[in-house]
Design a protein around this motif. Structure first.
Motif, PDB file in Angstrom:
ATOM      1  N   ILE A  35       0.831  -1.211   0.000  1.00  0.00           N
ATOM      2  CA  ILE A  35       0.000   0.000   0.000  1.00  0.00           C
ATOM      3  C   ILE A  35       0.863   1.257   0.000  1.00  0.00           C
ATOM      4  O   ILE A  35       0.570   2.229  -0.698  1.00  0.00           O
ATOM      5  CB  ILE A  35      -1.013   0.002   1.177  1.00  0.00           C
ATOM      6  N   PHE A  36       1.954   1.265   0.759  1.00  0.00           N
ATOM      7  CA  PHE A  36       2.853   2.417   0.763  1.00  0.00           C
ATOM      8  C   PHE A  36       3.568   2.539  -0.579  1.00  0.00           C
ATOM      9  O   PHE A  36       3.735   3.638  -1.108  1.00  0.00           O
ATOM     10  CB  PHE A  36       3.870   2.312   1.902  1.00  0.00           C
ATOM     11  N   ASP A  37       4.002   1.406  -1.129  1.00  0.00           N
ATOM     12  CA  ASP A  37       4.694   1.431  -2.417  1.00  0.00           C
ATOM     13  C   ASP A  37       3.772   1.916  -3.532  1.00  0.00           C
ATOM     14  O   ASP A  37       4.193   2.671  -4.412  1.00  0.00           O
ATOM     15  CB  ASP A  37       5.272   0.054  -2.742  1.00  0.00           C
ATOM     16  N   ALA A  38       2.501   1.529  -3.484  1.00  0.00           N
ATOM     17  CA  ALA A  38       1.537   1.994  -4.491  1.00  0.00           C
ATOM     18  C   ALA A  38       1.325   3.504  -4.374  1.00  0.00           C
ATOM     19  O   ALA A  38       1.282   4.206  -5.392  1.00  0.00           O
ATOM     20  CB  ALA A  38       0.210   1.246  -4.334  1.00  0.00           C
ATOM     21  N   CYS A  39       1.210   4.006  -3.148  1.00  0.00           N
ATOM     22  CA  CYS A  39       1.052   5.460  -2.943  1.00  0.00           C
ATOM     23  C   CYS A  39       2.267   6.227  -3.452  1.00  0.00           C
ATOM     24  O   CYS A  39       2.133   7.293  -4.054  1.00  0.00           O
ATOM     25  CB  CYS A  39       0.835   5.762  -1.466  1.00  0.00           C
ATOM     26  N   THR A  40       3.446   5.673  -3.222  1.00  0.00           N
ATOM     27  CA  THR A  40       4.679   6.329  -3.660  1.00  0.00           C
ATOM     28  C   THR A  40       4.762   6.372  -5.180  1.00  0.00           C
ATOM     29  O   THR A  40       5.084   7.410  -5.762  1.00  0.00           O
ATOM     30  CB  THR A  40       5.899   5.603  -3.063  1.00  0.00           C
ATOM     31  N   ARG A  41       4.450   5.251  -5.826  1.00  0.00           N
ATOM     32  CA  ARG A  41       4.463   5.223  -7.302  1.00  0.00           C
ATOM     33  C   ARG A  41       3.429   6.198  -7.864  1.00  0.00           C
ATOM     34  O   ARG A  41       3.678   6.894  -8.842  1.00  0.00           O
ATOM     35  CB  ARG A  41       4.223   3.806  -7.816  1.00  0.00           C
ATOM     36  N   LEU A  42       2.258   6.265  -7.231  1.00  0.00           N
ATOM     37  CA  LEU A  42       1.213   7.183  -7.684  1.00  0.00           C
ATOM     38  C   LEU A  42       1.662   8.638  -7.544  1.00  0.00           C
ATOM     39  O   LEU A  42       1.452   9.443  -8.443  1.00  0.00           O
ATOM     40  CB  LEU A  42      -0.080   6.947  -6.901  1.00  0.00           C
ATOM     41  N   ALA A  43       2.298   8.970  -6.427  1.00  0.00           N
ATOM     42  CA  ALA A  43       2.803  10.343  -6.237  1.00  0.00           C
ATOM     43  C   ALA A  43       3.816  10.699  -7.331  1.00  0.00           C
ATOM     44  O   ALA A  43       3.778  11.795  -7.884  1.00  0.00           O
ATOM     45  CB  ALA A  43       3.439  10.493  -4.861  1.00  0.00           C
ATOM     46  N   LEU A  56       4.012   9.419 -10.327  1.00  0.00           N
ATOM     47  CA  LEU A  56       3.294   9.508 -11.597  1.00  0.00           C
ATOM     48  C   LEU A  56       2.500  10.814 -11.701  1.00  0.00           C
ATOM     49  O   LEU A  56       2.616  11.555 -12.681  1.00  0.00           O
ATOM     50  CB  LEU A  56       2.354   8.308 -11.735  1.00  0.00           C
ATOM     51  N   VAL A  57       1.733  11.128 -10.678  1.00  0.00           N
ATOM     52  CA  VAL A  57       0.888  12.334 -10.691  1.00  0.00           C
ATOM     53  C   VAL A  57       1.738  13.595 -10.764  1.00  0.00           C
ATOM     54  O   VAL A  57       1.391  14.549 -11.461  1.00  0.00           O
ATOM     55  CB  VAL A  57      -0.034  12.352  -9.447  1.00  0.00           C
ATOM     56  N   CYS A  58       2.856  13.598 -10.052  1.00  0.00           N
ATOM     57  CA  CYS A  58       3.719  14.792 -10.021  1.00  0.00           C
ATOM     58  C   CYS A  58       4.751  14.794 -11.134  1.00  0.00           C
ATOM     59  O   CYS A  58       5.525  15.744 -11.247  1.00  0.00           O
ATOM     60  CB  CYS A  58       4.428  14.879  -8.666  1.00  0.00           C
ATOM     61  N   ASP A  59       4.777  13.733 -11.941  1.00  0.00           N
ATOM     62  CA  ASP A  59       5.776  13.593 -12.994  1.00  0.00           C
ATOM     63  C   ASP A  59       7.171  13.838 -12.427  1.00  0.00           C
ATOM     64  O   ASP A  59       7.961  14.618 -12.965  1.00  0.00           O
ATOM     65  CB  ASP A  59       5.476  14.546 -14.144  1.00  0.00           C
ATOM     66  N   ALA A  60       7.452  13.180 -11.293  1.00  0.00           N
ATOM     67  CA  ALA A  60       8.718  13.356 -10.583  1.00  0.00           C
ATOM     68  C   ALA A  60       9.472  12.029 -10.527  1.00  0.00           C
ATOM     69  O   ALA A  60       8.879  10.993 -10.256  1.00  0.00           O
ATOM     70  CB  ALA A  60       8.465  13.858  -9.165  1.00  0.00           C
ATOM     71  N   PRO A  61      10.772  12.055 -10.772  1.00  0.00           N
ATOM     72  CA  PRO A  61      11.550  10.823 -10.726  1.00  0.00           C
ATOM     73  C   PRO A  61      11.830  10.337  -9.305  1.00  0.00           C
ATOM     74  O   PRO A  61      12.238   9.202  -9.110  1.00  0.00           O
ATOM     75  CB  PRO A  61      12.849  11.196 -11.435  1.00  0.00           C
ATOM     76  N   ILE A  62      11.597  11.192  -8.300  1.00  0.00           N
ATOM     77  CA  ILE A  62      11.823  10.823  -6.903  1.00  0.00           C
ATOM     78  C   ILE A  62      10.531  11.070  -6.135  1.00  0.00           C
ATOM     79  O   ILE A  62       9.960  12.157  -6.205  1.00  0.00           O
ATOM     80  CB  ILE A  62      12.953  11.660  -6.272  1.00  0.00           C
TER      81      ILE A  62
END
Length: 153
Positions: free
Chosen positions: A46-54, A56-62
């Motif tokens: 669940i944390f990893d999914a939230c991190t990947r979503l952030a 993606l949404v922010c178009d940020a590599p980190i």
């Protein structure tokens, strides 16, 4: 749309070895953090999914979900910081984020006196943009937080 927060001038500069001031409820915040049993815990989907979503949404590599304890910022989940599990609290952007309740945005870390001398800005990963928000697992205490960061590029 992004939420921009203008931070008070009373915050100390982000000079390595100084870092952000401590929240007034620091003892209670740390007790709640320990009760959550997130520190040094294994990865969770669940944390990893939230991190990947952030990311993606922010178009940020980190992007990351991190927690701030007495001395460090520990990454519960992260994207884009291969091999890095934590940083010292005094260089953590997130240590500034937990001082408020809203999104903290730093459009250019080199131009922000709190972070211009930060080794994470001057060296790898060369952070320029930062946005983070405290996550509130209980109404009274800020513990984990999510952020997205953009290196120089």
């Amino acid at each position: 749309p992004a939420i921009t927060v203008t931070l008070p001038a009373a915050d100390p500069p982000g000079v390595p070895g100084v870092g952000a001031r401590r929240p007034p409820d620091e003892d209670q915040r740390l007790a709640r953090l320990r009760a959550l049993k997130l520190l040094n815990s294994p990865p969770e989907p669940i944390f990893d999914a939230c991190t990947r979503l952030a990311a993606l949404v922010c178009d940020a590599p980190i992007a990351m979900v991190s927690v701030i304890d007495e001395h460090r910022q520990w990454f519960k989940s992260q994207v884009g910081l291969t091999g890095l599990q934590q940083t010292a609290r005094d260089v953590a952007f997130c240590a500034h984020t937990i001082l408020g309740d809203a999104v903290m945005e730093v459009p250019d870390a080199l131009a922000d006196t709190r972070f211009a001398g930060n080794p994470l800005v001057l060296g790898d990963p060369h952070i320029r943009f930062y946005a983070g928000t405290p996550l509130q697992p209980a109404p009274a205490h800020r513990a984990p937080r999510r952020s997205a960061q953009q290196p120089a590029g």
